[in-house]
Design a protein around this motif. Structure first.
Motif, PDB file in Angstrom:
ATOM      1  N   LYS A 224       0.855  -1.174   0.000  1.00 16.59           N
ATOM      2  CA  LYS A 224       0.000   0.000   0.000  1.00 16.59           C
ATOM      3  C   LYS A 224       0.901   1.238   0.000  1.00 16.59           C
ATOM      4  N   ILE A 225       1.116   1.783  -1.148  1.00 15.75           N
ATOM      5  CA  ILE A 225       1.945   2.969  -1.231  1.00 15.75           C
ATOM      6  C   ILE A 225       1.088   4.147  -1.633  1.00 15.75           C
ATOM      7  N   SER A 226       1.524   5.303  -1.183  1.00 22.77           N
ATOM      8  CA  SER A 226       0.719   6.498  -1.367  1.00 22.77           C
ATOM      9  C   SER A 226       0.591   6.868  -2.832  1.00 22.77           C
TER      10      SER A 226
ATOM     11  N   ASP B  92     -11.572   6.021  -6.331  1.00 18.33           N
ATOM     12  CA  ASP B  92     -11.008   7.226  -6.960  1.00 18.33           C
ATOM     13  C   ASP B  92     -10.334   8.071  -5.882  1.00 18.33           C
ATOM     14  N   THR B  93      -9.288   8.778  -6.290  1.00 16.68           N
ATOM     15  CA  THR B  93      -8.546   9.575  -5.304  1.00 16.68           C
ATOM     16  C   THR B  93      -8.609  11.044  -5.657  1.00 16.68           C
ATOM     17  N   ARG B  94      -8.381  11.867  -4.636  1.00 14.90           N
ATOM     18  CA  ARG B  94      -8.374  13.314  -4.833  1.00 14.90           C
ATOM     19  C   ARG B  94      -7.246  13.903  -3.996  1.00 14.90           C
ATOM     20  N   GLN B  95      -6.516  14.831  -4.614  1.00 16.87           N
ATOM     21  CA  GLN B  95      -5.488  15.577  -3.879  1.00 16.87           C
ATOM     22  C   GLN B  95      -5.841  17.055  -3.921  1.00 16.87           C
ATOM     23  N   ILE B  96      -5.728  17.692  -2.777  1.00 17.64           N
ATOM     24  CA  ILE B  96      -5.851  19.154  -2.724  1.00 17.64           C
ATOM     25  C   ILE B  96      -4.507  19.685  -2.248  1.00 17.64           C
TER      26      ILE B  96
ATOM     27  N   GLN C 103      -6.471   8.002  -0.546  1.00 15.20           N
ATOM     28  CA  GLN C 103      -5.849   6.800  -1.108  1.00 15.20           C
ATOM     29  C   GLN C 103      -6.863   5.950  -1.871  1.00 15.20           C
ATOM     30  N   TYR C 104      -6.356   5.035  -2.661  1.00 15.57           N
ATOM     31  CA  TYR C 104      -7.231   4.223  -3.507  1.00 15.57           C
ATOM     32  C   TYR C 104      -7.769   3.007  -2.770  1.00 15.57           C
ATOM     33  N   TYR C 105      -7.498   2.895  -1.466  1.00 14.33           N
ATOM     34  CA  TYR C 105      -7.980   1.745  -0.723  1.00 14.33           C
ATOM     35  C   TYR C 105      -8.728   2.232   0.525  1.00 14.33           C
ATOM     36  N   SER C 106      -9.502   1.315   1.100  1.00 18.18           N
ATOM     37  CA  SER C 106     -10.283   1.651   2.290  1.00 18.18           C
ATOM     38  C   SER C 106      -9.652   1.009   3.503  1.00 18.18           C
TER      39      SER C 106
ATOM     40  N   ASN D  70      -7.239   8.442   4.154  1.00 15.23           N
ATOM     41  CA  ASN D  70      -6.754   9.774   3.779  1.00 15.23           C
ATOM     42  C   ASN D  70      -5.447  10.078   4.478  1.00 15.23           C
ATOM     43  N   PHE D  71      -4.488  10.534   3.729  1.00 13.61           N
ATOM     44  CA  PHE D  71      -3.239  11.019   4.306  1.00 13.61           C
ATOM     45  C   PHE D  71      -3.162  12.526   4.086  1.00 13.61           C
TER      46      PHE D  71
END
Lengths: 377, 478
Positions: free
Chosen positions: B29-31, B384-388, B414-417, B425-426
């Motif tokens: 599990k990588i970011s 799906d992922t989102r970055q702000i 992240q793409y996993y739960s 979320n990181f």
């Protein structure tokens, strides 16, 4: 995909490439093109580009951001004035320089305004081509730096305010007074056509060390004649007429070669003439006449260095100081040779420190930036 | 218990353990930020939190927003290198049938990240800005270690009517080299000084190869046979390779609303890539007549990778010339990132002692390799992922030298739960500085990303993730 559709896509891409290439220059593109034109002395092109740059960006700015991490000093009115001046458009050039002068930035204002003052004066001189002749020797200047060791036995050169104050004392009178005096002395004659002008600018004449004219030998020298010449020379020296005094003492040496009094006084007068040239240079500096200031300082330094006498120490320090300050200030105005100019300035500072260790530049008359460069070298 | 039965028990019990190892390496599990191909590259951009879509005014423009290329005025060469370290720390957990000790997966990577050359061409009033670049879009140059993980597991075996218990410690090492690279050709244009558009074509190439070794040192016991104690020391190894071959495109636009206010948008298309992959599993217990370890299971084949699309928008403002503030948002459709016809081993396979299990071909998510069928729990599905991203740059201006200082902040879903089915979320902080002297720029950026997520909803253990990356960029503009 049908042939027609493929061709349409290809044509659209081609049109996009062509149309997308059409790009008007930005203000910094026009500004850089204008500067390049100035370097190539294409003045008309320079005027055109600078005006285009001003249409897009009206405000001069130091450290103006262009693209990415690129910053430039945006001084369009100054360069526009340069180009207009060289095209003979003096009125427009004055207007451009005035607008550039009004650009307020504390870091460069002091340096810049001096240069601009000089340029505006040059423009006015061009518009009114009768030169205003001012001879330093016709006034009664008080020596601004005193020669320490070469004192005549009976007569002391008048000490001036300069000597009593620190070596960086203000000139006598405000610099603005000098401009108003020049303005009042403007002649009323109509200016001559441009093609009749032979010199690019009018310069105030510097005092010159004249070669003494030989006096025909009377065939027989008389002590009385030598004494008379010496007395005349002393009187002329006291009156501040150093050049004529030099002539008198030189005449004595012609007829009585080993005359110690004449030799001593000749030395004193020559020293005073060197100091006078130095004073002129200082005067030009505070008046904003930078090119004439540099010329005067170079002459004074050369003359004093050639003398190689300890009596010149204070005067040399003063001369080196003003030369270094002038060079450092020019460094901010002329990017092309800035490093060379700065190296010359450092040489001057080194010479000052060799003559006078612990020398400190006074901040009252020079910008903190200049003082900082002095103290860091 | 006679010897043959003992051997059968051992073999049979070991197999799930071996296969579990396979799942682990493919389930790293990588970011999302590890995937530079999704966002962009460059120490200047990362120093500002990666909020570069509406700036993109240097040689890294094609990786963030090819529309920014139209702004460039001078030829520029850039090279970027990266150092990366991430850790996945999971505390000890207790399940109904097993107990895991604390796991600390530590991964290091250093290498090249990006190389680009830009050459604006201006002929009269025409300007086009081409760029060629090479980017390590996904880095698999990794060395990972996980040491002394305690494990206790129980398993009922009806064939011997007993419960097998094995206790011991795991040590893992992973050594992978390579990565998925893009070779990109880009073109930027500028219209009427304020509108910049650009496009890139990306050729995806290469892949990774490496090995995964898991060593178990422990004992095997049977609950109903207290005198049965068998030492268990074995090593499971896997060799993996993967190659990718595909093409996609990026489109970008950047508009100067005012001289000091810009907006930008970028779209990176999805694409299908051919994938060649192979896995070979070795296990010490399986040896041939000459005593050489033989593969327990191997699989190779060709599949098709559906790489997800990404889109992003950004806004930047320059209140004074040396200061720039920017804000970006990027979304990536990882829920659509699938490898089609990927061979997986069957859940139960073969007769006892009859050899390795068979395989099935299914569609799996990339990079989690979890099947996409309806039987998979929701929490296993990719998201799906989102970055702000928010960033700032302030440039101290000297006579011939510029010194920029940069700060940034970002959120990174992240793409996993997690174990509760919530999206992980990181968040992260970035900082950077540089020096520019005449045409030469050297920039450094450090990114720190961290986050926690629920690893088990049975004993509520939380995995803590942290990652530090640093980038060094060197650029020269002619």
């Amino acid at each position: 995909m049908s042939q027609l559709k493929k061709r349409s896509i290809l044509l659209s891409c081609l049109l996009l490439v062509l149309a997308g290439g059409l790009v008007a220059d930005t203000w910094f593109n026009n500004y850089e093109k204008g500067r390049k034109a100035i370097k190539k002395k294409k003045w008309a092109d320079a005027v055109s580009y600078m005006q285009k740059a001003l249409d897009q960006e009206k405000e001069p700015k130091l450290n103006a951001k262009t693209v990415g991490m690129n910053f430039i000093d945006y001084l369009p009115y100054y360069h526009l004035g340069q180009a207009q001046y060289n095209l003979g458009q003096y009125k427009e050039a004055i207007s451009s320089f005035e607008r550039s002068k009004n650009f307020d930035n504390s870091r460069r204002k002091r340096i810049f305004s001096g240069k601009l003052r000089e340029l505006i004066q040059n423009c006015r001189a061009k518009m009114n081509p009768q030169p205003v002749q001012t001879q330093v020797t016709q006034t009664k200047p008080q020596p601004l730096a005193q020669v320490k060791t070469k004192q005549p036995p009976t007569q002391q050169p008048a000490t001036s305010k300069w000597q009593k104050q620190s070596p960086v004392a203000k000139p006598q009178g405000d610099t603005k007074k000098w401009e108003s005096v020049e303005a009042k002395n403007k002649p009323t004659v109509t200016p001559k056509p441009k093609q009749e002008q032979t010199k690019p600018e009018t310069k105030t004449q510097l005092p010159v060390k004249r070669t003494p004219q030989p006096i025909p030998s009377p065939g027989k020298s008389t002590p009385g004649a030598a004494q008379t010449l010496i007395a005349d020379g002393k009187a002329l020296y006291s009156a501040g007429n150093f050049q004529d005094a030099q002539h008198k003492f030189a005449a004595v040496m012609q007829v009585d070669e080993g005359n110690p009094t004449a030799a001593k006084w000749l030395n004193i007068v020559e020293h005073s003439l060197d100091i006078t040239i130095l004073n002129s240079g200082i005067r030009f500096y505070f008046n904003g006449n930078r090119s004439q200031c540099k010329e005067a300082l170079e002459k004074a330094i050369k003359a004093m260095e050639n003398q190689n006498e300890t009596g010149y120490t204070e005067s040399l320090v003063t001369a080196y100081q003003f030369m270094a300050v002038l060079l450092i200030e020019n460094h901010y105005l002329d990017d092309d040779t800035s490093q060379e100019i700065l190296k010359e300035a450092y040489k001057m500072i080194a010479k000052i420190k060799a003559l006078k260790p612990g020398f400190q530049l006074e901040n009252d008359y020079f910008s903190p930036k200049v003082a900082k460069i002095f103290s860091s070298n | 218990m006679n010897k043959s039965i003992k051997l059968t028990v051992i073999l049979f019990l070991l197999l799930p353990l071996a296969l579990m190892g396979q799942q682990e390496v493919q389930n790293i599990k990588i970011s999302d930020t590890t995937f530079s191909g999704v966002v962009g590259s460059g120490a200047r951009a990362f120093g500002m939190g990666g909020a570069f879509i509406s700036i993109a005014d240097d040689a890294t423009a094609a990786s963030w927003n090819p529309g920014g290329l139209g702004q460039l005025e001078k030829p520029e060469l850039t090279i970027v290198t990266r150092y990366q370290n991430f850790r996945d720390v999971t505390p000890a957990s207790q399940g109904p049938f097993d107990h895991w000790g604390a796991q600390d997966l530590n991964t290091n990577s250093v290498g090249f990240d990006f190389l680009a050359f830009t050459y604006p061409i201006r002929i009269g009033n025409f300007k086009i800005v081409p760029q060629v670049s090479y980017q390590r879009a996904i880095n698999f140059n990794l060395d990972s270690t996980m040491n002394d993980v305690f494990y206790t597991g129980v398993e009922w075996h009806p064939e011997i009517r007993d419960t097998a218990v094995f206790r011991g410690t795991f040590n893992e090492t992973q050594n992978f080299t390579g990565g998925i690279d893009t070779i990109t050709a880009s073109l930027g244009f500028q219209f009427f000084k304020v509108i910049n558009i650009g496009a890139s074509v990306n050729f995806w190439r290469n892949g990774y190869e490496g090995s995964f070794d898991r060593t178990f040192n422990g004992v095997l016991t049977l609950e109903n046979h207290p005198n049965f104690i068998e030492p268990l020391d074995f090593t499971t190894s896997e060799d993996l390779t993967m190659d990718v071959n595909g093409v996609n495109y990026n489109l970008g636009i950047l508009i100067s609303i005012l001289d000091n206010l810009k907006v930008g948008a970028v779209y990176k298309s999805n694409f299908s890539a051919d994938v060649n992959h192979s896995i070979t599993v070795f296990e010490e217990a399986f040896v041939d007549d000459e005593g050489q370890v033989i593969p327990v299971w191997e699989r190779s084949g060709q599949s098709q990778l559906e790489w997800p699309e990404t889109w992003g928008v950004g806004l930047s403002f320059r209140p004074i010339d040396p200061l720039t503030i920017s804000l970006d948002m990027t979304e990536t459709r990882w829920s659509k990132a699938i490898i089609k016809r990927f061979r997986l081993p069957e859940a139960e396979g073969g007769e006892p002692g009859g050899g390795p299990p068979g395989h099935v071909e299914v569609d799996v998510y990339f990079p989690t390799f979890v099947p996409t069928d309806d039987f998979v729990p929701d929490q296993e599905k990719q998201l799906d992922t989102r970055q702000i991203r928010l960033g700032m740059e302030y440039i101290f201006i000297g006579r011939n030298t510029l010194v920029p200082i940069r700060l940034g902040f970002f959120t990174d879903s992240q793409y996993y739960s997690d174990a509760a089915g919530d999206q992980v979320n990181f968040f992260g902080f970035t900082g950077g500085f540089g020096v520019k002297w005449r045409g030469l720029s050297i920039d450094l950026a450090v990114i720190y990303e961290t986050g926690n997520y629920l690893a088990s909803n049975q004993d509520f253990t939380t995995t803590r993730f942290s990652e530090i990356k640093s980038y060094i960029s060197t650029s020269y503009s002619f």
